[in-house]
Design a protein around this motif. Structure first.
Motif, PDB file in Angstrom:
ATOM      1  N   ARG A  37       0.842  -1.293   0.178  1.00 12.91           N
ATOM      2  CA  ARG A  37       0.003  -0.102   0.093  1.00 12.91           C
ATOM      3  C   ARG A  37       0.831   1.099  -0.052  1.00 12.91           C
ATOM      4  N   SER A  38       1.018   1.940  -1.178  1.00 15.53           N
ATOM      5  CA  SER A  38       2.309   2.795  -1.120  1.00 15.53           C
ATOM      6  C   SER A  38       1.894   3.772  -2.414  1.00 15.53           C
ATOM      7  N   PRO A  39       2.184   5.158  -2.417  1.00 16.73           N
ATOM      8  CA  PRO A  39       2.008   6.019  -3.179  1.00 16.73           C
ATOM      9  C   PRO A  39       3.230   6.290  -4.134  1.00 16.73           C
ATOM     10  N   GLY A  40       4.237   5.194  -4.186  1.00 15.52           N
ATOM     11  CA  GLY A  40       5.442   5.357  -4.714  1.00 15.52           C
ATOM     12  C   GLY A  40       6.617   5.801  -4.084  1.00 15.52           C
ATOM     13  N   GLY A  41       7.585   6.363  -4.951  1.00 14.63           N
ATOM     14  CA  GLY A  41       8.715   7.257  -4.224  1.00 14.63           C
ATOM     15  C   GLY A  41       9.952   7.187  -5.225  1.00 14.63           C
ATOM     16  N   ASP A  42      11.040   6.691  -4.524  1.00 13.22           N
ATOM     17  CA  ASP A  42      12.406   6.572  -5.407  1.00 13.22           C
ATOM     18  C   ASP A  42      12.339   5.462  -6.345  1.00 13.22           C
ATOM     19  N   ALA A  43      12.421   5.726  -7.717  1.00 13.13           N
ATOM     20  CA  ALA A  43      12.200   4.608  -8.668  1.00 13.13           C
ATOM     21  C   ALA A  43      13.412   3.646  -8.625  1.00 13.13           C
ATOM     22  N   ARG A  44      14.533   4.033  -8.321  1.00 17.66           N
ATOM     23  CA  ARG A  44      15.701   2.994  -8.450  1.00 17.66           C
ATOM     24  C   ARG A  44      15.585   2.261  -7.024  1.00 17.66           C
ATOM     25  N   ALA A  45      14.936   2.644  -5.995  1.00 16.08           N
ATOM     26  CA  ALA A  45      14.893   2.036  -4.768  1.00 16.08           C
ATOM     27  C   ALA A  45      13.765   1.012  -5.129  1.00 16.08           C
ATOM     28  N   GLY A  46      12.434   1.293  -5.852  1.00 16.06           N
ATOM     29  CA  GLY A  46      11.593   0.446  -5.921  1.00 16.06           C
ATOM     30  C   GLY A  46      12.019  -0.779  -6.893  1.00 16.06           C
ATOM     31  N   ASN A  47      12.869  -0.579  -7.679  1.00 12.95           N
ATOM     32  CA  ASN A  47      13.491  -1.518  -8.794  1.00 12.95           C
ATOM     33  C   ASN A  47      14.488  -2.463  -7.825  1.00 12.95           C
ATOM     34  N   ALA A  48      15.239  -1.906  -7.078  1.00 14.41           N
ATOM     35  CA  ALA A  48      16.095  -2.694  -6.149  1.00 14.41           C
ATOM     36  C   ALA A  48      15.412  -3.638  -5.206  1.00 14.41           C
ATOM     37  N   ALA A  49      14.367  -2.882  -4.575  1.00 13.75           N
ATOM     38  CA  ALA A  49      13.596  -3.759  -3.658  1.00 13.75           C
ATOM     39  C   ALA A  49      12.820  -4.995  -4.322  1.00 13.75           C
ATOM     40  N   GLY A  50      12.293  -4.750  -5.733  1.00  9.66           N
ATOM     41  CA  GLY A  50      11.507  -5.792  -6.212  1.00  9.66           C
ATOM     42  C   GLY A  50      12.771  -6.900  -6.704  1.00  9.66           C
ATOM     43  N   ARG A  51      13.961  -6.479  -6.832  1.00  9.76           N
ATOM     44  CA  ARG A  51      15.009  -7.603  -7.149  1.00  9.76           C
ATOM     45  C   ARG A  51      15.193  -8.199  -5.848  1.00  9.76           C
ATOM     46  N   ILE A  52      15.313  -7.655  -4.804  1.00 11.41           N
ATOM     47  CA  ILE A  52      15.521  -8.449  -3.673  1.00 11.41           C
ATOM     48  C   ILE A  52      14.410  -9.347  -3.360  1.00 11.41           C
TER      49      ILE A  52
END
Length: 237
Positions: A88-103
């Motif tokens: 449940r999130s409004p988004g934010g830092d694009a590269r952090a989202g990418n890195a979190a998805g890879r984790i």
């Protein structure tokens, strides 16, 4: 008098109708989306582990901040029996989202879910797409838009005020970073088994900022059919 309606029932019905209207009211500028998406306003994403039914889940609520990947990796290491991450999130830092998805993807069998009534927007999309499997419940909102490399509008205004050279330099920096981020997005979708048409047919066709013309939309809510079509979700429950 027996023919008069029961006041408590009338009030209860009115309240139920009001709640239903609020939940389904559409955004006039972004008509595919609800007027008030239910995303968390936490300044940084909180990670809370709870037991739901027979499984342990991690509730990920709030802004995707630069520190999220490190916190997420630590939280998953401390809770190896978590089965799903609910977003449940409004988004934010694009590269952090990418890195979190890879984790998330590196943890075999770890699923992601957007529960009914919850919204996952922008950088949250990439966190969600790291899951295997991925589930969007009916009433859950997967909301996309065109990423913006320069979110600081004041910086743009200041650059324009400084003159042509400064503006040209800023535009060059934005274009370079946008190209790199687009390349990273494509690579991410390939690795996560999501169709790259999600970018070309939906995400990149949205406006980064509200325009001056008739179409002022800046975000798009995927239907469940579209989410299945592009491979965003594996199943609908």
């Amino acid at each position: 008098m027996s023919w008069l309606p029961d006041l408590s029932r009338v009030l209860a019905g009115a309240l139920a109708l009001t709640s239903l209207t609020a939940a389904t009211e559409r955004d006039p500028l972004n008509p595919t989306c609800p007027l008030n998406p239910n995303w968390s306003t936490n300044a940084t994403m909180t990670l809370t582990v709870e037991t739901r039914g027979r499984m342990k889940v991690m509730l990920a609520e709030g802004r995707v901040d630069p520190g999220l990947p490190e916190r997420l990796a630590a939280a998953l290491k401390a809770n190896p029996d978590v089965s799903e991450i609910w977003l449940r999130s409004p988004g934010g830092d694009a590269r952090a989202g990418n890195a979190a998805g890879r984790i998330i993807r590196s943890n075999t069998g770890l699923g992601t879910r957007i529960p009914s009534g919850w919204a996952c927007f922008s950088a949250c999309n990439f966190v969600f797409m790291g899951g295997a499997p991925r589930i969007i419940e009916p009433g859950g909102e997967f909301i996309v838009h065109m990423f913006t490399s320069t979110g600081d509008r004041a910086a743009i205004d200041q650059s324009v005020a400084m003159g042509t050279d400064a503006t040209t330099e800023l535009i060059g920096d934005v274009e370079q970073d946008s190209a790199l981020l687009a390349s990273e997005d494509n690579d991410f979708l390939i690795r996560m088994g999501v169709s790259r048409k999600l970018l070309t047919e939906v995400m990149y066709r949205q406006k980064a900022v509200k325009g001056s013309g008739a179409d002022k939309s800046t975000r798009r809510c995927l239907t469940l059919e579209e989410a299945l079509k592009y491979g965003v979700t594996y199943a609908v429950e």
